[in-house]
Design a protein around this motif. Structure first.
Motif, PDB file in Angstrom:
ATOM      1  N   GLU A 142       0.915  -1.255  -0.498  1.00 18.26           N
ATOM      2  CA  GLU A 142       0.106   0.265   0.153  1.00 18.26           C
ATOM      3  C   GLU A 142       1.015   1.772   0.279  1.00 18.26           C
ATOM      4  O   GLU A 142       0.463   2.152  -0.889  1.00 18.26           O
ATOM      5  N   VAL A 143       1.600   1.677   0.961  1.00 16.29           N
ATOM      6  CA  VAL A 143       3.326   2.406   1.524  1.00 16.29           C
ATOM      7  C   VAL A 143       3.422   2.800  -0.266  1.00 16.29           C
ATOM      8  O   VAL A 143       3.661   3.620  -0.938  1.00 16.29           O
ATOM      9  N   GLU A 144       4.138   1.675  -0.831  1.00 19.94           N
ATOM     10  CA  GLU A 144       4.957   2.305  -2.605  1.00 19.94           C
ATOM     11  C   GLU A 144       3.772   1.906  -3.405  1.00 19.94           C
ATOM     12  O   GLU A 144       3.766   3.112  -4.160  1.00 19.94           O
ATOM     13  N   LYS A 145       2.558   2.375  -3.120  1.00 21.30           N
ATOM     14  CA  LYS A 145       1.919   2.011  -4.359  1.00 21.30           C
ATOM     15  C   LYS A 145       1.325   4.028  -4.239  1.00 21.30           C
ATOM     16  O   LYS A 145       1.452   4.321  -4.892  1.00 21.30           O
ATOM     17  N   LEU A 146       1.474   4.629  -2.830  1.00 20.89           N
ATOM     18  CA  LEU A 146       1.165   5.594  -2.631  1.00 20.89           C
ATOM     19  C   LEU A 146       2.425   6.360  -2.893  1.00 20.89           C
ATOM     20  O   LEU A 146       1.880   7.564  -3.263  1.00 20.89           O
ATOM     21  N   ILE A 147       3.735   5.650  -2.510  1.00 25.64           N
ATOM     22  CA  ILE A 147       4.283   7.056  -2.671  1.00 25.64           C
ATOM     23  C   ILE A 147       4.877   6.790  -3.868  1.00 25.64           C
ATOM     24  O   ILE A 147       5.785   7.955  -4.664  1.00 25.64           O
ATOM     25  N   ALA A 148       4.817   5.734  -4.778  1.00 28.26           N
ATOM     26  CA  ALA A 148       5.002   6.033  -6.464  1.00 28.26           C
ATOM     27  C   ALA A 148       3.712   6.653  -7.114  1.00 28.26           C
ATOM     28  O   ALA A 148       4.442   7.566  -8.193  1.00 28.26           O
ATOM     29  N   THR A 149       2.468   6.984  -7.180  1.00 22.51           N
ATOM     30  CA  THR A 149       2.002   7.716  -7.089  1.00 22.51           C
ATOM     31  C   THR A 149       2.029   8.859  -6.516  1.00 22.51           C
ATOM     32  O   THR A 149       2.182   9.579  -7.921  1.00 22.51           O
ATOM     33  N   ALA A 150       2.326   9.727  -6.204  1.00 25.91           N
ATOM     34  CA  ALA A 150       3.407  10.966  -5.500  1.00 25.91           C
ATOM     35  C   ALA A 150       4.588  11.101  -6.204  1.00 25.91           C
ATOM     36  O   ALA A 150       4.302  12.427  -7.210  1.00 25.91           O
ATOM     37  N   ALA A 151       5.587  10.463  -6.371  1.00 21.50           N
ATOM     38  CA  ALA A 151       6.781  10.227  -7.380  1.00 21.50           C
ATOM     39  C   ALA A 151       6.158  10.922  -9.055  1.00 21.50           C
ATOM     40  O   ALA A 151       6.658  11.387  -9.869  1.00 21.50           O
ATOM     41  N   VAL A 152       5.140  10.168  -8.973  1.00 25.43           N
ATOM     42  CA  VAL A 152       4.595  10.378 -10.542  1.00 25.43           C
ATOM     43  C   VAL A 152       4.338  11.147 -10.720  1.00 25.43           C
ATOM     44  O   VAL A 152       4.095  12.481 -11.870  1.00 25.43           O
ATOM     45  N   LEU A 153       3.345  11.850  -9.672  1.00 22.19           N
ATOM     46  CA  LEU A 153       2.851  13.637 -10.070  1.00 22.19           C
ATOM     47  C   LEU A 153       4.273  14.731  -9.634  1.00 22.19           C
ATOM     48  O   LEU A 153       3.472  16.081  -9.724  1.00 22.19           O
ATOM     49  N   CYS A 187       7.527   2.950   4.249  1.00 24.89           N
ATOM     50  CA  CYS A 187       8.163   4.343   4.026  1.00 24.89           C
ATOM     51  C   CYS A 187       8.978   5.007   3.879  1.00 24.89           C
ATOM     52  O   CYS A 187       9.463   5.681   3.023  1.00 24.89           O
ATOM     53  N   LYS A 188      10.108   4.448   4.916  1.00 27.90           N
ATOM     54  CA  LYS A 188      11.371   4.553   4.710  1.00 27.90           C
ATOM     55  C   LYS A 188      11.933   4.055   4.036  1.00 27.90           C
ATOM     56  O   LYS A 188      12.945   4.156   2.672  1.00 27.90           O
ATOM     57  N   ALA A 189      11.745   2.772   3.394  1.00 26.31           N
ATOM     58  CA  ALA A 189      11.944   2.175   1.773  1.00 26.31           C
ATOM     59  C   ALA A 189      11.506   1.903   1.082  1.00 26.31           C
ATOM     60  O   ALA A 189      12.696   2.451  -0.174  1.00 26.31           O
ATOM     61  N   SER A 190      10.234   2.503   0.746  1.00 20.79           N
ATOM     62  CA  SER A 190       9.659   3.350  -0.507  1.00 20.79           C
ATOM     63  C   SER A 190      10.212   4.483  -0.655  1.00 20.79           C
ATOM     64  O   SER A 190      11.020   4.024  -1.961  1.00 20.79           O
ATOM     65  N   LEU A 191      10.480   5.322   0.531  1.00 20.45           N
ATOM     66  CA  LEU A 191      10.863   7.084  -0.073  1.00 20.45           C
ATOM     67  C   LEU A 191      12.322   6.284  -0.694  1.00 20.45           C
ATOM     68  O   LEU A 191      13.044   7.109  -1.258  1.00 20.45           O
ATOM     69  N   SER A 192      13.167   5.660  -0.265  1.00 17.43           N
ATOM     70  CA  SER A 192      14.824   5.077  -0.070  1.00 17.43           C
ATOM     71  C   SER A 192      14.511   5.032  -1.259  1.00 17.43           C
ATOM     72  O   SER A 192      15.482   5.852  -2.497  1.00 17.43           O
ATOM     73  N   ALA A 193      13.912   4.027  -1.995  1.00 20.64           N
ATOM     74  CA  ALA A 193      13.931   2.995  -3.855  1.00 20.64           C
ATOM     75  C   ALA A 193      13.543   4.691  -4.695  1.00 20.64           C
ATOM     76  O   ALA A 193      13.846   4.011  -5.282  1.00 20.64           O
ATOM     77  N   HIS A 194      12.852   5.500  -3.960  1.00 23.53           N
ATOM     78  CA  HIS A 194      12.683   6.184  -5.191  1.00 23.53           C
ATOM     79  C   HIS A 194      13.925   7.657  -4.749  1.00 23.53           C
ATOM     80  O   HIS A 194      13.302   8.635  -5.443  1.00 23.53           O
ATOM     81  N   LYS A 195      14.703   7.439  -3.664  1.00 23.63           N
ATOM     82  CA  LYS A 195      15.736   7.936  -3.398  1.00 23.63           C
ATOM     83  C   LYS A 195      15.187  10.279  -3.011  1.00 23.63           C
ATOM     84  O   LYS A 195      15.530  10.463  -3.254  1.00 23.63           O
ATOM     85  N   LEU A 196      14.233   9.325  -1.764  1.00 25.93           N
ATOM     86  CA  LEU A 196      13.960  10.495  -1.644  1.00 25.93           C
ATOM     87  C   LEU A 196      13.884  10.511   0.130  1.00 25.93           C
ATOM     88  O   LEU A 196      14.186   9.015   0.781  1.00 25.93           O
ATOM     89  N   GLU A 197      13.565  11.403   1.226  1.00 23.46           N
ATOM     90  CA  GLU A 197      13.703  11.009   2.303  1.00 23.46           C
ATOM     91  C   GLU A 197      12.607  11.918   2.544  1.00 23.46           C
ATOM     92  O   GLU A 197      12.243  13.231   2.229  1.00 23.46           O
TER      93      GLU A 197
END
Length: 385
Positions: free
Chosen positions: A163-174, A196-206
């Motif tokens: 769920e978290v990965e889907k939310l953060i990926a959606t934000a990143a696409v935007l 959240c930390k793992a998903s943000l890191s995968a998208h190179k975010l903090e």
């Protein structure tokens, strides 16, 4: 054990346990044109969830959906000539009460399985308390519980990491890169934080800010709201459920204008916000209850209406799908099945199409569903996905 009542669904709860989906005797059934069941003993299924506390919207929704499914099955003749009886026990969202309810069900030889327990700690207590009984469709996505590899527990929803990965990926696409996190200081919250930390890191975010509330049920949300408002993230991921409306109201009062994204367990709690809920996004682990392009949604709506409700919701659709999976296990287990036979039958479900959403378990796999999408609250509270 506590006494059991057999009251109609609309009557107030007067005891810890009530049979809420019950059909009368064979003679009356014949008079009413209902199916006459070949065997006198029903298949009894226990359901412990919050029916009176902070998570009652989720609990009542789950039960409304599972009841609609089982009512339809009974009307069509039951399973292997037997009706199904759904037995409710209110745990008030207290883990110790959930455990006590589960032990009562386990001690009752007529109860074959348990359906959709609600909450991380509640599910943990239940799955440990009844190792010889199938527990189908827990309403929690906490990954740590799934890593226990409990052979009796069958997950029908995706996990919180997904769920978290889907939310953060959606934000990143935007193009959103300033993301904050608010979570509770408990197993649920800790799980969400790590995801959240793992998903943000995968998208190179903090994360630009991490704020906490004392617990899943605590309404002490002011300090977390103030911290988020001060940091001004573009999006705040909320790992909250029933306390989410209080946090959102406190955030707006503190001057915070961040877009709010939440987990699936937040969705049913947003109704009290009214128009203020518009624009809030959240993960969904079942299709939108209005997405009639899915066969399962069309059947769900028809069966809800037949049970006297047009209150379509994500929790009730999830409860409906949980019940469908359990019913398929009962069908495969055959007449007079034992608890062990039902667990084996459920484990044998692979590639089972609920009507647009496929379920697959296996000899060691107990995570049967990977469906995750993102929805937004639109005008008049309608769920858009």
């Amino acid at each position: 054990m506590s006494a059991r009542a057999s009251n109609p669904p609309r009557q107030p709860v007067s005891s810890r346990r009530q049979v809420l989906t019950q059909i009368g005797g064979a003679a009356l059934a014949s008079m009413l044109g209902a199916p006459v069941f070949a065997q006198s003993k029903p298949i009894r299924i226990g359901a412990s969830f919050d029916n009176s506390g902070v998570e009652k919207a989720n609990g009542q929704g789950l039960f409304a959906g599972s009841s609609a499914c089982i009512n339809a099955i009974n009307k069509a003749g039951g399973i292997n000539g037997q009706k199904i009886e759904l037995v409710m026990a209110d745990d008030k969202f207290k883990p110790e009460t959930a455990k006590a309810n589960a032990l009562e069900f386990a001690a009752d030889a007529s109860v074959l399985a348990m359906l959709h327990p609600l909450g991380t700690r509640q599910t943990a207590e239940i799955m440990d308390a009844v190792p010889g009984m199938a527990v189908v469709g827990p309403n929690t996505g906490t990954v740590a519980l799934r890593k226990k590899n409990a052979p009796n527990t069958f997950w029908v929803r995706a996990n919180y990491d997904q769920e978290v990965e889907k939310l953060i990926a959606t934000a990143a696409v935007l193009g959103i890169n300033r993301i904050g996190i608010v979570h509770s200081k408990d197993p649920l919250g800790n799980s969400v934080l790590e995801a959240c930390k793992a998903s943000l890191s995968a998208h190179k975010l903090e994360p630009v800010v991490i704020a906490t509330t004392p617990s899943t049920i605590s309404m002490e949300v002011g300090p977390a709201a103030a911290a988020i408002a001060k940091a001004e993230p573009q999006v705040v991921i909320t790992g909250l459920a029933g306390t989410a409306p209080a946090f959102i109201q406190a955030l707006r009062k503190a001057g915070g204008n961040s877009t709010v994204y939440g987990l699936s367990i937040m969705a049913s709690s947003l109704t009290p916000l009214g128009d203020a809920a518009r624009g809030i996004g959240f993960a969904i682990v079942v299709p939108s209850p209005n997405a009639t392009r899915f066969e399962v949604v069309r059947r769900y709506q028809a069966d809800m209406q037949a049970s006297g409700s047009k209150d379509y919701s994500l929790p009730s659709l999830e409860g409906y799908m949980n019940a469908q999976v359990l019913v398929e296990g009962l069908r495969r287990a055959g007449p007079g099945a034992s608890r062990a036979a039902l667990i084996a039958a459920l484990a044998g479900i692979e590639g089972y199409d609920l009507g647009g959403v496929k379920i697959g378990f296996g000899r060691v796999n107990r995570e049967g569903n990977q469906f995750v999408d993102v929805a937004v609250i639109g005008s008049s509270g309608r769920i858009l996905s």
